[in-house]
Design an enzyme around this catalytic site. Structure first.
Site, PDB file in Angstrom:
ATOM      1  N   HIS A 146       0.830  -1.222   0.000  1.00  0.00           N
ATOM      2  CA  HIS A 146       0.000   0.000   0.000  1.00  0.00           C
ATOM      3  C   HIS A 146       0.859   1.266   0.000  1.00  0.00           C
ATOM      4  CE1 HIS A 146      -3.855  -2.108   0.637  1.00  0.00           C
ATOM      5  NE2 HIS A 146      -3.123  -2.965   1.303  1.00  0.00           N
TER       6      HIS A 146
ATOM      7  N   ASN B 171     -10.302  -2.669   2.696  1.00  0.00           N
ATOM      8  CA  ASN B 171     -10.038  -2.664   1.255  1.00  0.00           C
ATOM      9  C   ASN B 171     -11.344  -2.379   0.510  1.00  0.00           C
ATOM     10  OD1 ASN B 171      -7.238  -3.302   1.084  1.00  0.00           O
ATOM     11  ND2 ASN B 171      -7.678  -5.444   1.518  1.00  0.00           N
TER      12      ASN B 171
END
Ligand code: NDP
Length: 485
Positions: free
Chosen positions: A56, A128
């Site tokens: 990420h 997510n």
């Protein structure tokens, strides 16, 4: 633009007389060691980066507000869920695999990491845009991530590594199907849903526990790009998601998500047909319907990307009274590894940075270490217990006991686990043209993958739905050996 500039200073607060010319012996140089401003500028430049997130790394974030329109008092005592509560939030979106300079318009899961600055401390929901994940045992998490990163020799991303791992890990099929469907390549960050993904717990004032899943549904609608559309975007703009989010908010077009929960009474977990703590599974809406709770709106861009986005540190370990964990093995591991990643990436006292600092009082007995900004004044209470009036625990915040049982062992998490029904259910609800895009997206992602691995993966598609394997084989132009099995 400022009309009257303020005086520039050194980091020591001293006025700067010249910020254009180095201090040299004669106009041609050399420079003098005494030019500490030159040395300091170069030294700071060398330190302008902190380690990027291992996953990420590429992200975009904005501040906003969570408003509770349907209080959850029945299930949780958390102040953030009270009817009418408004809580400031920071939402950071991200891609998973790419480095900090990667293009935004890539097929990848999008991180949807929320920090709520509640009156009872920070609550982070680090989710997510998908309700499930590729693995269910944290033992496999580093292995999975290695397949998404670069090959150690070629330094290239490897389709072979990804499909080799996935085809040997049938629990990944559900998430792989979502990734290869339209939702794997969102048109913008405003057009994704967010899911807490893990099962958490809620605890009410009567000390009752409920299992919970969190959902944020975009009011902008789900929108996607085809691979070809994304390639055209990337060719011209590697920052398409950042540009879209930042620009929309600057224009006053504030994106919104409707906030829902699914609630399961504590006792249901023992006999529900799915293991509710398995991160590769959803709770079908028909079993546990969505309950509307409120609205999340993003309405303010950060002033300084590095300070407020790069240094933002989200961790599922940030939990408030009334919200708790669950036995989900992946959640248990993330509770440790996210906070630990920030201690490494930012520094020991990373939670004291303005973007991470709770709005409510913080009173710990942590001692020294990098970035200790908040030295308590003249106290003798620097250990606990003490006789000097230092902060103390309060048993009112204890959770009700959680019954667990079983022999300590390494249980095969693939034994008797149905990894095919839910991906099959998802496949069957896709429209015919969406199915065709799924097939061609998978075929594109399998470029260069050895036939043996392709055939191993086709067996998984076949077990989810024979039409799934047949469609992928057709898109690849290979024989579907799974058909006869
Ligand atoms: P429902 O018919 O009640 O729900 C289907 C859900 O599928 C929709 O609500 C939507 O989720 C989701 N969906 C639609 N297209 C896609 C896509 N391309 N990728 C991912 N999700 C999509 O059925 P069930 O609840 O029984 O679930 C059926 C399947 O839907 C599951 O096996 C799972 O794969 C998927 N799903 C289920 C979710 C859940 O929490 N039950 C959440 C998300 C997906 P949404 O409303 O969240 O947009």
């Amino acid at each position: 633009m400022a009309t009257k500039p303020e005086l520039m200073t050194t980091t020591g607060g001293n006025p700067v007389a010249d910020n254009q010319n180095s201090l040299t012996a004669g106009p041609r140089g050399p420079v003098l060691m005494q030019d500490y401003q030159l040395l300091e500028k170069l030294a700071h430049q060398n330190r302008e980066r902190i380690p990027e997130r291992a996953v990420h790394a590429k992200g975009s974030a904005a501040y906003g507000t969570l408003t509770i329109t349907h209080g959850l008092e029945k299930y949780s005592k958390a102040a953030v869920f009270r009817q009418g509560a408004q809580t400031e939030a920071l939402l950071r979106f991200s891609t998973v695999a790419g480095e900090a300079g990667a293009a935004d318009a890539e097929r990848d899961v999008r991180g949807f990491a929320l920090k709520f600055y509640t009156t009872e401390g920070n609550w982070d929901l680090v989710g997510n845009n998908t309700p499930v994940f590729f693995v269910r045992d944290p033992y496999k998490f580093p292995d999975f991530i290695h397949t998404q990163k670069r090959h150690p020799r070629s330094h290239l991303r490897s389709n072979t590594a990804a499909w080799d791992f996935w085809s040997l890990s049938p629990e990944s099929l559900h998430q792989v199907t979502i990734l290869m469907s339209d939702r794997g390549l969102p048109r913008s960050l405003r057009h994704v849903n967010g899911y807490g993904s893990h099962t958490y717990s809620l605890i009410n004032a009567a000390h009752e526990r409920f299992w919970v899943k969190f959902h944020f549904k975009t009011l902008q609608g789900i929108e996607y790009m085809t691979n070809a559309e994304a390639e055209a975007v990337v060719a011209k703009d590697r920052e398409s998601s950042q540009r879209d989010l930042y620009t929309a908010i600057e224009k006053g077009e504030f994106p919104k998500w409707r906030f829902f929960v699914q609630i399961m009474p504590e006792a249901d977990a023992a006999h529900y047909r799915w293991n509710p703590f398995d991160l590769t599974k959803v709770w079908p809406h028909g079993d546990y319907p969505l309950i509307e709770v409120g609205m999340l709106e993003l309405n303010r861009n950060p002033e300084h990307y590095f300070a407020e986005v790069e240094q933002a540190a989200f961790s599922p370990s940030n939990i408030v009274p009334g919200i708790g964990f669950s036995p989900d093995k992946m959640l248990q591991a993330r509770v440790f590894s996210y906070a630990d990643a920030h201690r490494h990436r930012i520094g020991t006292h990373y939670e004291m940075l303005p973007v991470n600092r709770p709005k409510s009082p913080v009173r710990t007995y942590h001692a020294d270490g990098a970035m200790r900004f908040d030295a308590p004044k003249g106290t003798d209470a620097y250990y606990e217990p003490n006789s000097f009036g230092g902060p103390v625990q309060d048993a009112r915040f204890a959770e009700p006991p959680l019954k667990i049982s079983g022999d300590a062992d390494r249980y095969n998490h693939r034994d008797g686990n149905d990894d095919y029904t839910q991906p099959g259910d998802l496949f069957r609800l896709l429209s015919p043209d969406h199915k065709e895009r799924l097939f061609s997206n998978i075929a594109a992602a399998m470029a260069g993958v050895p036939e043996e691995i392709v055939q191993r993966q086709l067996v998984h598609f076949h077990k989810a739905d024979p039409a799934y394997a047949a469609g992928v084989a057709r898109a690849l132009g290979v024989t579907n050996h799974a058909a006869g099995k």
